[in-house]
Design a protein around this motif. Structure first.
Motif, mmCIF file in Angstrom:
data_model
loop_
_atom_site.group_PDB
_atom_site.id
_atom_site.type_symbol
_atom_site.label_atom_id
_atom_site.label_comp_id
_atom_site.label_asym_id
_atom_site.label_seq_id
_atom_site.Cartn_x
_atom_site.Cartn_y
_atom_site.Cartn_z
ATOM 1 N N ALA A 79 0.799 -1.221 0.000
ATOM 2 C CA ALA A 79 0.000 0.000 0.000
ATOM 3 C C ALA A 79 0.831 1.271 0.000
ATOM 4 O O ALA A 79 0.464 2.262 -0.636
ATOM 5 C CB ALA A 79 -0.939 -0.002 1.209
ATOM 6 N N ASP A 80 1.977 1.264 0.707
ATOM 7 C CA ASP A 80 2.704 2.514 0.896
ATOM 8 C C ASP A 80 4.162 2.238 1.259
ATOM 9 O O ASP A 80 4.585 1.077 1.365
ATOM 10 C CB ASP A 80 2.036 3.364 1.977
ATOM 11 C CG ASP A 80 1.757 2.578 3.257
ATOM 12 O OD1 ASP A 80 2.546 1.675 3.601
ATOM 13 O OD2 ASP A 80 0.735 2.867 3.920
ATOM 14 N N HIS A 81 4.900 3.326 1.465
ATOM 15 C CA HIS A 81 6.336 3.219 1.776
ATOM 16 C C HIS A 81 6.568 2.472 3.086
ATOM 17 O O HIS A 81 7.504 1.666 3.193
ATOM 18 C CB HIS A 81 6.950 4.614 1.854
ATOM 19 C CG HIS A 81 8.403 4.619 2.245
ATOM 20 N ND1 HIS A 81 9.413 4.212 1.390
ATOM 21 C CD2 HIS A 81 9.016 4.946 3.424
ATOM 22 C CE1 HIS A 81 10.574 4.297 2.008
ATOM 23 N NE2 HIS A 81 10.365 4.743 3.237
ATOM 24 N N GLN A 82 5.738 2.706 4.066
ATOM 25 C CA GLN A 82 5.901 2.032 5.353
ATOM 26 C C GLN A 82 5.749 0.520 5.195
ATOM 27 O O GLN A 82 6.499 -0.258 5.795
ATOM 28 C CB GLN A 82 4.875 2.558 6.360
ATOM 29 C CG GLN A 82 5.002 1.935 7.752
ATOM 30 C CD GLN A 82 4.011 2.517 8.741
ATOM 31 O OE1 GLN A 82 3.349 3.508 8.469
ATOM 32 N NE2 GLN A 82 3.909 1.892 9.892
ATOM 33 N N SER A 83 4.790 0.113 4.378
ATOM 34 C CA SER A 83 4.600 -1.317 4.121
ATOM 35 C C SER A 83 5.799 -1.909 3.389
ATOM 36 O O SER A 83 6.198 -3.051 3.644
ATOM 37 C CB SER A 83 3.331 -1.539 3.305
ATOM 38 O OG SER A 83 2.185 -1.104 4.004
ATOM 39 N N LEU A 84 6.396 -1.123 2.488
ATOM 40 C CA LEU A 84 7.586 -1.594 1.778
ATOM 41 C C LEU A 84 8.747 -1.777 2.753
ATOM 42 O O LEU A 84 9.520 -2.743 2.645
ATOM 43 C CB LEU A 84 7.961 -0.603 0.668
ATOM 44 C CG LEU A 84 9.066 -1.061 -0.292
ATOM 45 C CD1 LEU A 84 8.613 -2.273 -1.105
ATOM 46 C CD2 LEU A 84 9.473 0.074 -1.236
ATOM 47 N N GLU A 85 8.864 -0.881 3.698
ATOM 48 C CA GLU A 85 9.924 -1.006 4.706
ATOM 49 C C GLU A 85 9.712 -2.263 5.560
ATOM 50 O O GLU A 85 10.677 -2.957 5.916
ATOM 51 C CB GLU A 85 9.959 0.237 5.604
ATOM 52 C CG GLU A 85 10.472 1.488 4.905
ATOM 53 C CD GLU A 85 11.875 1.294 4.335
ATOM 54 O OE1 GLU A 85 12.764 0.824 5.081
ATOM 55 O OE2 GLU A 85 12.057 1.584 3.142
ATOM 56 N N THR A 86 8.476 -2.561 5.880
ATOM 57 C CA THR A 86 8.173 -3.778 6.632
ATOM 58 C C THR A 86 8.586 -5.010 5.830
ATOM 59 O O THR A 86 9.186 -5.949 6.374
ATOM 60 C CB THR A 86 6.673 -3.856 6.958
ATOM 61 O OG1 THR A 86 6.319 -2.734 7.772
ATOM 62 C CG2 THR A 86 6.333 -5.140 7.691
ATOM 63 N N MET A 87 8.285 -5.009 4.532
ATOM 64 C CA MET A 87 8.655 -6.134 3.692
ATOM 65 C C MET A 87 10.169 -6.240 3.529
ATOM 66 O O MET A 87 10.717 -7.347 3.457
ATOM 67 C CB MET A 87 7.986 -6.009 2.317
ATOM 68 C CG MET A 87 6.467 -6.142 2.342
ATOM 69 S SD MET A 87 5.898 -7.694 3.091
ATOM 70 C CE MET A 87 6.706 -8.909 2.048
ATOM 71 N N ARG A 88 10.853 -5.098 3.504
ATOM 72 C CA ARG A 88 12.315 -5.117 3.399
ATOM 73 C C ARG A 88 12.928 -5.869 4.587
ATOM 74 O O ARG A 88 13.815 -6.707 4.427
ATOM 75 C CB ARG A 88 12.846 -3.694 3.305
ATOM 76 C CG ARG A 88 14.377 -3.600 3.232
ATOM 77 C CD ARG A 88 14.850 -2.180 3.016
ATOM 78 N NE ARG A 88 14.697 -1.776 1.629
ATOM 79 C CZ ARG A 88 13.824 -0.867 1.186
ATOM 80 N NH1 ARG A 88 13.004 -0.268 2.044
ATOM 81 N NH2 ARG A 88 13.759 -0.560 -0.084
ATOM 82 N N ALA A 89 12.432 -5.587 5.786
ATOM 83 C CA ALA A 89 12.942 -6.259 6.976
ATOM 84 C C ALA A 89 12.654 -7.754 6.942
ATOM 85 O O ALA A 89 13.471 -8.568 7.385
ATOM 86 C CB ALA A 89 12.321 -5.631 8.221
ATOM 87 N N ARG A 90 11.502 -8.132 6.405
ATOM 88 C CA ARG A 90 11.137 -9.548 6.348
ATOM 89 C C ARG A 90 11.915 -10.312 5.281
ATOM 90 O O ARG A 90 12.260 -11.487 5.470
ATOM 91 C CB ARG A 90 9.639 -9.682 6.050
ATOM 92 C CG ARG A 90 8.718 -9.299 7.195
ATOM 93 C CD ARG A 90 7.280 -9.445 6.733
ATOM 94 N NE ARG A 90 6.338 -9.177 7.805
ATOM 95 C CZ ARG A 90 5.013 -9.152 7.616
ATOM 96 N NH1 ARG A 90 4.515 -9.357 6.408
ATOM 97 N NH2 ARG A 90 4.217 -8.903 8.630
ATOM 98 N N MET A 105 8.859 -10.258 -6.632
ATOM 99 C CA MET A 105 9.210 -8.854 -6.470
ATOM 100 C C MET A 105 8.111 -8.186 -5.659
ATOM 101 O O MET A 105 6.938 -8.553 -5.771
ATOM 102 C CB MET A 105 9.382 -8.159 -7.825
ATOM 103 C CG MET A 105 9.827 -6.705 -7.721
ATOM 104 S SD MET A 105 10.021 -5.896 -9.346
ATOM 105 C CE MET A 105 11.498 -6.704 -9.949
ATOM 106 N N VAL A 106 8.503 -7.204 -4.851
ATOM 107 C CA VAL A 106 7.546 -6.408 -4.075
ATOM 108 C C VAL A 106 7.832 -4.935 -4.330
ATOM 109 O O VAL A 106 8.994 -4.518 -4.294
ATOM 110 C CB VAL A 106 7.654 -6.718 -2.566
ATOM 111 C CG1 VAL A 106 6.743 -5.800 -1.764
ATOM 112 C CG2 VAL A 106 7.299 -8.176 -2.286
ATOM 113 N N ARG A 107 6.794 -4.156 -4.585
ATOM 114 C CA ARG A 107 6.939 -2.715 -4.798
ATOM 115 C C ARG A 107 5.649 -2.026 -4.370
ATOM 116 O O ARG A 107 4.637 -2.682 -4.115
ATOM 117 C CB ARG A 107 7.234 -2.421 -6.274
ATOM 118 C CG ARG A 107 6.051 -2.683 -7.196
ATOM 119 C CD ARG A 107 6.403 -2.469 -8.654
ATOM 120 N NE ARG A 107 5.230 -2.553 -9.496
ATOM 121 C CZ ARG A 107 5.221 -3.007 -10.746
ATOM 122 N NH1 ARG A 107 6.343 -3.453 -11.296
ATOM 123 N NH2 ARG A 107 4.107 -3.026 -11.451
ATOM 124 N N THR A 108 5.694 -0.705 -4.271
ATOM 125 C CA THR A 108 4.491 0.050 -3.938
ATOM 126 C C THR A 108 3.480 -0.082 -5.071
ATOM 127 O O THR A 108 3.828 0.046 -6.254
ATOM 128 C CB THR A 108 4.825 1.525 -3.692
ATOM 129 O OG1 THR A 108 5.811 1.608 -2.657
ATOM 130 C CG2 THR A 108 3.590 2.300 -3.268
#
Length: 312
Positions: free
Chosen positions: A77-88, A113-116
């Motif tokens: 959904a957003d940048h914060q969600s992308l950051e969560t996925m980066r950590a995972r 792949m994961v992106r906004t």
């Protein structure tokens, strides 16, 4: 918020011309910015199908031989969600941090792949279905569709080698929720606690290695499922099975064999689940997969079940 949709399916195919013709006939729109060499197609919400030559160097390694899916892109959904996925995703095989996108491989060797998300909202008028005690369609006939226009990419189904390992990855790394299980055989998972019955189905069959089973596209209603399937028969594409209904998800379906390595499915009317849903343990069987289904599809000329080929 986590993953909210399938953004893109990238295929490596043996015959790009045939695959592009199939996508056209299936009702996908040509993307305005695609090149002639590498066609791209879109659903109404902007999800994409990309076609590449089987040996294109920009494709990630294949998880099975022949034409197949080479990369699936999930949107957050957003940048914060992308950051969560980066950590995972850090530490997973094949992890690449591209800044605005992330990439790794799942336990079966499929590249993710994961992106906004760039999916767009779709506002459609869908005439309701009249049922006993609930007459919502008044002075209005149900539609008849000459072809389908897929709204979005609803789910993907994969054969897996290790079901427990695959389920663990999609729950713990990708953040998916279990909807239902076939005991020791498969697991249906959805992206969010609240959403359609499944966005991914992992299936383990004896003697079957990892690979693509099929991909599925949402359409308006059962009438568009029928119209899409008939249109594909008119264009000389063969049916795997359909029309029919899955009791496990309540969805009406029609699967059409594709030159991309696995059938493409039209579907509608799937169950909508919430955090209050308790996953069921089901026995994998013909009855649990298909309440009813037409083998080989419906013949466009007779509007009856397509006759089986006579064995010589």
């Amino acid at each position: 918020m986590g993953i909210i949709g399938i953004e893109e399916l990238e295929f490596g195919v043996q015959d790009i011309e045939a695959a592009a013709r199939f996508a056209d006939d299936f009702g996908l729109a040509r993307a305005a910015d695609c090149s002639g060499q590498f066609p791209a197609f879109e659903t109404l919400d902007g999800a994409r199908i990309l076609l590449r030559d089987l040996n294109a160097p920009e494709l990630p390694p294949a998880f099975e031989s022949g034409s197949t899916l080479r990369r699936i892109t999930w949107g957050v959904a957003d940048h914060q969600s992308l950051e969560t996925m980066r950590a995972r995703m850090q530490g997973q095989p094949g992890f690449i941090d591209g800044g605005d996108h992330l990439q790794c491989r799942d336990p079966n060797g499929l590249t993710l792949m994961v992106r906004t998300s760039t999916l767009r909202p779709v506002d459609l008028e869908v005439p309701p279905i009249n049922q006993w005690g609930d007459m919502r369609r008044v002075d209005l006939p149900s539609p008849v569709y000459e072809k389908a226009e897929p709204i979005g990419i609803g789910h993907a189904v994969f054969f897996v080698a290790d079901l427990a390992e695959s389920e663990s990855f999609y729950r713990e790394v990708m953040g998916f929720h279990v909807s239902d299980r076939y005991t020791d055989r498969g697991v249906f998972m959805r992206m969010q606690a609240r959403g359609g019955h499944h966005n991914i189905f992992l299936l383990k069959l004896p003697g079957r290695t990892a690979g693509l089973n099929h991909v599925a596209f949402t359409v308006r209603d059962i009438h568009e499922v029928i119209g899409g399937g008939l249109a594909m028969h008119r264009k000389q594409w063969t049916t795997f099975i359909g029309p029919g209904r899955h009791p496990v998800s309540s969805a009406y379906f029609w699967y059409v064999n594709s030159p991309m390595g696995g059938p493409f499915e039209y579907y509608t009317n799937e169950d909508y689940l919430t955090e209050h849903w308790t996953p069921r343990e089901l026995v994998h069987s013909l009855e649990s997969f298909t309440e009813w289904g037409v083998e080989g599809g419906i013949d466009i000329h007779t509007r009856r079940q397509k006759p089986r080929a006579v064995e010589s």
